[in-house]
Design a protein around this motif. Sequence first.
Motif, PDB file in Angstrom:
ATOM      1  N   PRO A  64      44.377  10.003 -10.421  1.00 23.75           N
ATOM      2  CA  PRO A  64      44.806  10.694  -9.206  1.00 23.75           C
ATOM      3  C   PRO A  64      44.942  12.197  -9.380  1.00 23.75           C
ATOM      4  O   PRO A  64      44.901  12.946  -8.400  1.00 23.75           O
ATOM      5  N   THR A  65      45.103  12.655 -10.630  1.00 22.09           N
ATOM      6  CA  THR A  65      45.285  14.089 -10.876  1.00 22.09           C
ATOM      7  C   THR A  65      44.032  14.756 -11.426  1.00 22.09           C
ATOM      8  O   THR A  65      44.069  15.933 -11.767  1.00 22.09           O
ATOM      9  N   ASN A  66      42.941  14.003 -11.534  1.00 20.91           N
ATOM     10  CA  ASN A  66      41.723  14.547 -12.146  1.00 20.91           C
ATOM     11  C   ASN A  66      40.533  13.992 -11.371  1.00 20.91           C
ATOM     12  O   ASN A  66      39.988  12.954 -11.711  1.00 20.91           O
ATOM     13  N   ARG A  67      40.123  14.690 -10.342  1.00 20.11           N
ATOM     14  CA  ARG A  67      39.131  14.204  -9.395  1.00 20.11           C
ATOM     15  C   ARG A  67      37.776  13.976 -10.069  1.00 20.11           C
ATOM     16  O   ARG A  67      37.288  14.817 -10.820  1.00 20.11           O
ATOM     17  N   ASN A  68      37.175  12.808  -9.771  1.00 20.02           N
ATOM     18  CA  ASN A  68      35.821  12.500 -10.214  1.00 20.02           C
ATOM     19  C   ASN A  68      34.939  12.473  -8.967  1.00 20.02           C
ATOM     20  O   ASN A  68      34.991  11.535  -8.174  1.00 20.02           O
ATOM     21  N   ASN A  69      34.144  13.502  -8.778  1.00 17.23           N
ATOM     22  CA  ASN A  69      33.364  13.635  -7.549  1.00 17.23           C
ATOM     23  C   ASN A  69      32.335  12.525  -7.396  1.00 17.23           C
ATOM     24  O   ASN A  69      32.029  12.107  -6.277  1.00 17.23           O
ATOM     25  N   ALA A  70      31.782  12.039  -8.508  1.00 20.74           N
ATOM     26  CA  ALA A  70      30.782  10.976  -8.426  1.00 20.74           C
ATOM     27  C   ALA A  70      31.397   9.698  -7.872  1.00 20.74           C
ATOM     28  O   ALA A  70      30.756   8.964  -7.103  1.00 20.74           O
ATOM     29  N   VAL A  71      32.638   9.411  -8.245  1.00 18.86           N
ATOM     30  CA  VAL A  71      33.317   8.226  -7.735  1.00 18.86           C
ATOM     31  C   VAL A  71      33.716   8.426  -6.274  1.00 18.86           C
ATOM     32  O   VAL A  71      33.535   7.526  -5.436  1.00 18.86           O
ATOM     33  N   PHE A  72      34.234   9.600  -5.945  1.00 18.14           N
ATOM     34  CA  PHE A  72      34.594   9.864  -4.555  1.00 18.14           C
ATOM     35  C   PHE A  72      33.384   9.782  -3.630  1.00 18.14           C
ATOM     36  O   PHE A  72      33.519   9.445  -2.445  1.00 18.14           O
ATOM     37  N   ALA A  73      32.199  10.041  -4.151  1.00 22.82           N
ATOM     38  CA  ALA A  73      30.994   9.980  -3.325  1.00 22.82           C
ATOM     39  C   ALA A  73      30.688   8.566  -2.852  1.00 22.82           C
ATOM     40  O   ALA A  73      30.007   8.378  -1.839  1.00 22.82           O
ATOM     41  N   VAL A  74      31.192   7.551  -3.579  1.00 23.51           N
ATOM     42  CA  VAL A  74      30.921   6.159  -3.201  1.00 23.51           C
ATOM     43  C   VAL A  74      32.185   5.409  -2.792  1.00 23.51           C
ATOM     44  O   VAL A  74      32.094   4.305  -2.247  1.00 23.51           O
ATOM     45  N   ASN A  75      33.358   5.981  -3.056  1.00 19.78           N
ATOM     46  CA  ASN A  75      34.619   5.343  -2.699  1.00 19.78           C
ATOM     47  C   ASN A  75      35.606   6.440  -2.317  1.00 19.78           C
ATOM     48  O   ASN A  75      36.030   7.220  -3.175  1.00 19.78           O
TER      49      ASN A  75
ATOM     50  N   LEU B 291      38.594   6.376  -1.912  1.00 20.96           N
ATOM     51  CA  LEU B 291      39.858   6.249  -2.648  1.00 20.96           C
ATOM     52  C   LEU B 291      39.759   6.837  -4.045  1.00 20.96           C
ATOM     53  O   LEU B 291      40.772   6.969  -4.741  1.00 20.96           O
ATOM     54  N   GLY B 292      38.546   7.145  -4.496  1.00 23.29           N
ATOM     55  CA  GLY B 292      38.361   7.765  -5.799  1.00 23.29           C
ATOM     56  C   GLY B 292      38.653   6.873  -6.969  1.00 23.29           C
ATOM     57  O   GLY B 292      39.006   7.361  -8.050  1.00 23.29           O
ATOM     58  N   LYS B 293      38.518   5.543  -6.776  1.00 26.14           N
ATOM     59  CA  LYS B 293      38.890   4.599  -7.828  1.00 26.14           C
ATOM     60  C   LYS B 293      37.705   3.714  -8.200  1.00 26.14           C
ATOM     61  O   LYS B 293      36.801   3.486  -7.403  1.00 26.14           O
ATOM     62  N   VAL B 294      37.750   3.198  -9.420  1.00 35.34           N
ATOM     63  CA  VAL B 294      36.820   2.171  -9.868  1.00 35.34           C
ATOM     64  C   VAL B 294      37.598   0.854  -9.949  1.00 35.34           C
ATOM     65  O   VAL B 294      38.836   0.871 -10.036  1.00 35.34           O
ATOM     66  N   PRO B 295      36.877  -0.279  -9.897  1.00 36.77           N
ATOM     67  CA  PRO B 295      35.425  -0.439  -9.902  1.00 36.77           C
ATOM     68  C   PRO B 295      34.808  -0.278  -8.513  1.00 36.77           C
ATOM     69  O   PRO B 295      35.458  -0.523  -7.501  1.00 36.77           O
ATOM     70  N   VAL B 296      33.531   0.123  -8.536  1.00 35.62           N
ATOM     71  CA  VAL B 296      32.714   0.184  -7.333  1.00 35.62           C
ATOM     72  C   VAL B 296      31.374  -0.444  -7.684  1.00 35.62           C
ATOM     73  O   VAL B 296      30.762  -0.069  -8.685  1.00 35.62           O
ATOM     74  N   LEU B 297      30.910  -1.370  -6.878  1.00 29.60           N
ATOM     75  CA  LEU B 297      29.605  -2.003  -7.078  1.00 29.60           C
ATOM     76  C   LEU B 297      28.661  -1.506  -6.003  1.00 29.60           C
ATOM     77  O   LEU B 297      28.981  -1.544  -4.817  1.00 29.60           O
ATOM     78  N   ILE B 298      27.489  -1.049  -6.421  1.00 35.15           N
ATOM     79  CA  ILE B 298      26.469  -0.589  -5.484  1.00 35.15           C
ATOM     80  C   ILE B 298      25.537  -1.761  -5.209  1.00 35.15           C
ATOM     81  O   ILE B 298      24.764  -2.162  -6.080  1.00 35.15           O
TER      82      ILE B 298
END
Length: 214
Positions: A37-48, A50-57
């Motif tokens: 929550p304190t270290n944004r991952n733009n690649a994850v936010f691009a698909v979710n 909520l900015g969280k994993v797991p994400v399945l494409i």
Amino acid sequence: MPLYSQSHSPYARKVIVFAHEAGLAERLAVIDHETSPTNRNNAVFAVNPLGKVPVLITPEVGAIFDSLVICDYLDRLHAGRRLIPPGGPTRWEALRLHAIAQGLCDAGIALRWETERRPAHLRHPPLAEGQAAKLVESYDLIERQNGLEGPVHLGHVALATALAWLEFRALPDFRTGRPRLTRWYEAFSERPSMRATDYSGETQDAPPATTIAG
């Protein structure tokens, strides 16, 4: 299918173990992403959002999340026995155990915020005590109740990966005084699906902002 994951996420490991149990592991391309929550991952936010994993494409609808939704999706891709029972008492037993396991992870993460991750001057000990109590009460309930026996289902996978994560993070012990739960966990941990996966790494939180007095 790409699976956005994290090597120390109990939610992501649940999905991967579930895929192994369903005979679908080879259909996943696991891609590790650090999230916090304190270290944004733009690649994850691009698909979710909520900015969280797991994400399945997926090929049908693109990105799906969270872990329960992904497991439900995977359970419909194989021809074997469903790991999420379709109906009857076994369905509710599996989903109830999954809910407890999910809660163990949620409480464990919250406890780590109050004991390790949050700056010391912002920690609230009563909140940490409350989260620890949730863990202990859940351990005791699982020890007392039925539901660990029988064919492997989603609840078993969720519980095993949750307990493994709690040990990985040195959170309140679930073994002492709980021989039934301990025996079950040790036996489940020997399954190929668990042995093929493991936790590693540390959460990469952003450093706290520095205030410069003027």
